[in-house]
Motif scaffolding. Structure first.
Motif, short mmCIF file in Angstrom:
data_model
loop_
_atom_site.label_atom_id
_atom_site.label_comp_id
_atom_site.label_asym_id
_atom_site.label_seq_id
_atom_site.Cartn_x
_atom_site.Cartn_y
_atom_site.Cartn_z
N PRO B 143 0.84 -0.91 0.23
CA PRO B 143 0.13 -0.20 -0.47
C PRO B 143 0.67 1.91 0.15
O PRO B 143 0.45 1.66 -0.97
N ALA B 144 1.78 1.50 0.61
CA ALA B 144 2.87 2.48 0.17
C ALA B 144 3.89 3.21 -0.85
O ALA B 144 4.09 3.52 -1.27
N LEU B 145 3.61 1.42 -1.90
CA LEU B 145 4.97 1.69 -2.81
C LEU B 145 4.46 3.01 -3.71
O LEU B 145 5.34 3.70 -4.20
N PRO B 146 3.63 3.57 -3.72
CA PRO B 146 3.10 4.29 -5.09
C PRO B 146 3.38 5.85 -4.04
O PRO B 146 3.13 6.93 -5.11
N TYR B 147 2.45 5.82 -3.14
CA TYR B 147 2.87 7.07 -2.41
C TYR B 147 4.41 7.65 -2.58
O TYR B 147 5.53 8.80 -2.77
N VAL B 148 5.65 6.53 -1.85
CA VAL B 148 6.86 6.17 -2.86
C VAL B 148 7.37 7.34 -3.22
O VAL B 148 7.85 7.78 -3.55
N ARG B 149 6.36 6.26 -4.29
CA ARG B 149 7.27 6.62 -5.42
C ARG B 149 6.51 8.08 -6.02
O ARG B 149 7.22 9.22 -6.79
N ARG B 150 5.32 8.90 -5.49
CA ARG B 150 5.05 10.29 -5.42
C ARG B 150 6.55 10.86 -4.88
O ARG B 150 5.92 12.23 -5.72
N ASN B 169 6.64 8.75 7.45
CA ASN B 169 6.01 7.10 8.33
C ASN B 169 3.86 6.75 7.40
O ASN B 169 2.97 7.70 6.92
N PHE B 170 4.17 5.49 6.92
CA PHE B 170 2.60 5.27 7.07
C PHE B 170 1.99 3.94 8.08
O PHE B 170 2.69 3.22 8.07
N PRO B 171 0.76 4.08 8.06
CA PRO B 171 0.51 3.21 8.51
C PRO B 171 0.44 2.02 8.23
O PRO B 171 0.30 1.54 7.41
N TYR B 176 -4.92 3.85 3.42
CA TYR B 176 -5.09 5.11 3.76
C TYR B 176 -6.05 6.26 3.05
O TYR B 176 -5.92 5.88 2.64
N LYS B 177 -6.62 7.18 4.32
CA LYS B 177 -7.19 7.97 3.91
C LYS B 177 -6.19 8.95 3.02
O LYS B 177 -7.61 10.13 2.33
#
Lengths: 256, 256
Positions: B143-150, B169-171, B176-177
Motif C-alpha cells: 500500500p505504501a509503494l505508490p506514495y513512495v514513488r509519488r 511514515n505509513f500506518p 490510507y485516508k
C-alpha cells in the motif's frame, strides 16, 4: 532543611574518562550526583539505543551524595536505564560530558554526549551537554570548570523550556573571552575517508575528515564563537519539525 | 537524451531487509539506483558513526541502472562512504527505508533510517525517509509503494530547502485516508525496561516501552495522523537551534 538538587550525569567517553571525573568533582558541592555511564567509550554513538541484546549495569562507587554505575549500553541506554530503574527520584537536571572533543555545529547529530542530553530533554528534565574541543584523553578541563558550575547553577534556578536543551562547547584554550549564545553552525564534513589495503587483501576505510563552515563570519554561530575564543552555548530543540516548510508543502501534489 | 536521476538508497534494517528490496523495486523506473546498506540490521543506530575501527564494503549486485553495496558500518557510515567513495556522482536524492517500524514523533532521534536521511540532508542533497509502522520482517509494503514513488517524483521536481528533509511514515493499514503534512508529535516513551535474572546470577534489562503522546488530538501531529489512517509527512530540520531561547538567554548570568 531544603533537599539538595539531584544531578544525573552521563557521557559517551565511558565511566573512566577524565572529563566525567572532572565533571563529578566540579558538581559535588552543587547537588547529589547519580552517574550512569557506559562501561567503555561510546564516542560517536549519537542517540542510538540497544533493543536486540539485554543491558547490564553495575554499581562501581558509592559515597555520601554520589553513586556511580557503569552500564553495557549506549549513552542513551544509560539515561533510560538510569531514569527508569536506578535513580531514587526524577533528577533536577541531566548533564552530559565533559566530552573529550567538539560537539558544536553539525556534530550535535553524531554526539553520544548530546544523545544523553537529548534523551534527558525528551524526558522533560532540564538537560545540558558540556564538551571541550580537545580529544586528548588527558585534556586540561580546569578552565571550563567554573563555567560548568555557573551554567549548571543558572539552569537549576531558571529551568529550561520543555523541549529545549543546551549544547555547551569550550575552546581548547587556557583562558576564554566570555560566553556567547549561539546558533548551530551551518557546515559540513569533507574528505571523510582515508582508504588502505589490508595485508591479506581487500580495501578498508577509516572515517576521518575536515569540517568546513558554509557561513560567513558571524558572532552568532557556535563554530565562530569557538574560533574566537568564546564559550559557545547553543540552545537545541528536540522538536525537529520545520514549521515553515509544513505550510509550503500543503500545495504539493502528493495524491496517488 | 536527459540523464536519469541518480537515487542513493540506504536503510538500517540491513541489505537483506524486505523494506529495502521493495524500495528498490518501486524506484527502479524513477532513476538509476545506488544502494549502500549495512551488512546486517542496525536498527536504533540513530546518526551514529564509526571512527575507531575501519569500515569494509563489498559490491553484492550490479545490473543496468542498479548497483548494491553492503557495508560493515552504521547507516550514516553507509551514506558517508557511499557519497565520498562509491557514488559515481552526487546523487539527486538520498532515500532511507523502507523501515520496518514507526519513525514518527520522538523516534526520529533514535532511528537509523532517519540517520541516513539527516546525513543526506547535511550533505545538501534532498533526502527522504520512508517507514512503515509494522516491525514484521515480512510486512506488506505494497500500500505504501505508490506514495513512495509519488513523493520521490515530487521531491525530484521541487527539491527541498537546504537543511530540511522529510520523515514519511505509513500506518500499518491496507488502505490510507490520504496524506497529512505534520509536525513531530510531543510525547515520550514510558515503562522502558523489563528486567530479569540470569540463570548464573545478576540482573539484566531489555529495552522496550510504551509511547505516550503529551498532546491533545490534533490533525497536525504525525502521531495523530497515523492513528487516524493517514500517511504522515513531517518536514524535519537538521538545524536544531532554538532561536527563541537564544534571545531569552542573553539575559542570563553566565559570567564567572
Amino acid at each position: 532543611m531544603e533537599r539538595k538538587p539531584l544531578l544525573f550525569l552521563s557521557n559517551d567517553d565511558g565511566v573512566e574518562a577524565k572529563g566525567l571525573k572532572e565533571l563529578i568533582r566540579c558538581l559535588r558541592s552543587v547537588g547529589d550526583l547519580i552517574v550512569v555511564a557506559p562501561d567503555a567509550h561510546r564516542s560517536g554513538y549519537s542517540a542510538s539505543i540497544t533493543s536486540d541484546i539485554p543491558l547490564r549495569c553495575e554499581k562501581v562507587d558509592e559515597q555520601e551524595g554520589l553513586v556511580i554505575y557503569k552500564c553495557s549500553g549506549t549513552p542513551v541506554d544509560c539515561v533510560k536505564l538510569g531514569l527508569h530503574v536506578l535513580s531514587p527520584r526524577t533528577p533536577d537536571m541531566v548533564i552530559g560530558g565533559i566530552n573529550h572533543g567538539d560537539n558544536s555545529s553539525v556534530n550535535v547529530h553524531y554526539s553520544g554526549t548530546m544523545g544523553v542530553v537529548i534523551e534527558g530533554c525528551l524526558k522533560r528534565i532540564p538537560s545540558v551537554g558540556f564538551s571541550l574541543c580537545d580529544h586528548n584523553p588527558d585534556a586540561d578541563f580546569s578552565p571550563a570548570l567554573p563555567y560548568v558550575r555557573r551554567i549548571t547553577e543558572e539552569v537549576l534556578v531558571r529551568g529550561l523550556p520543555e523541549g529545549t536543551c543546551l549544547n555547551v562547547n569550550f575552546p581548547a584554550l587556557s583562558v576564554y573571552k566570555g560566553v556567547k549564545i549561539c546558533h548551530q553552525n551551518r557546515g559540513e564534513w569533507v574528505k571523510e575517508f582515508v582508504d588502505s589495503r589490508h595485508p591479506h587483501g581487500g580495501r578498508y576505510y577509516w572515517l576521518t575528515g575536515e569540517y568546513e563552515t558554509l557561513e560567513g563570519e558571524t558572532e552568532k554561530s557556535d563554530y565562530w564563537a569557538l574560533k574566537k575564543g568564546f564559550v559557545a552555548i547553543t540552545p537545541t530543540r528536540t522538536d525537529m519539525t520545520d514549521y515553515t516548510v509544513m505550510d509550503e508543502m500543503e500545495h504539493w501534489n502528493l495524491n496517488v
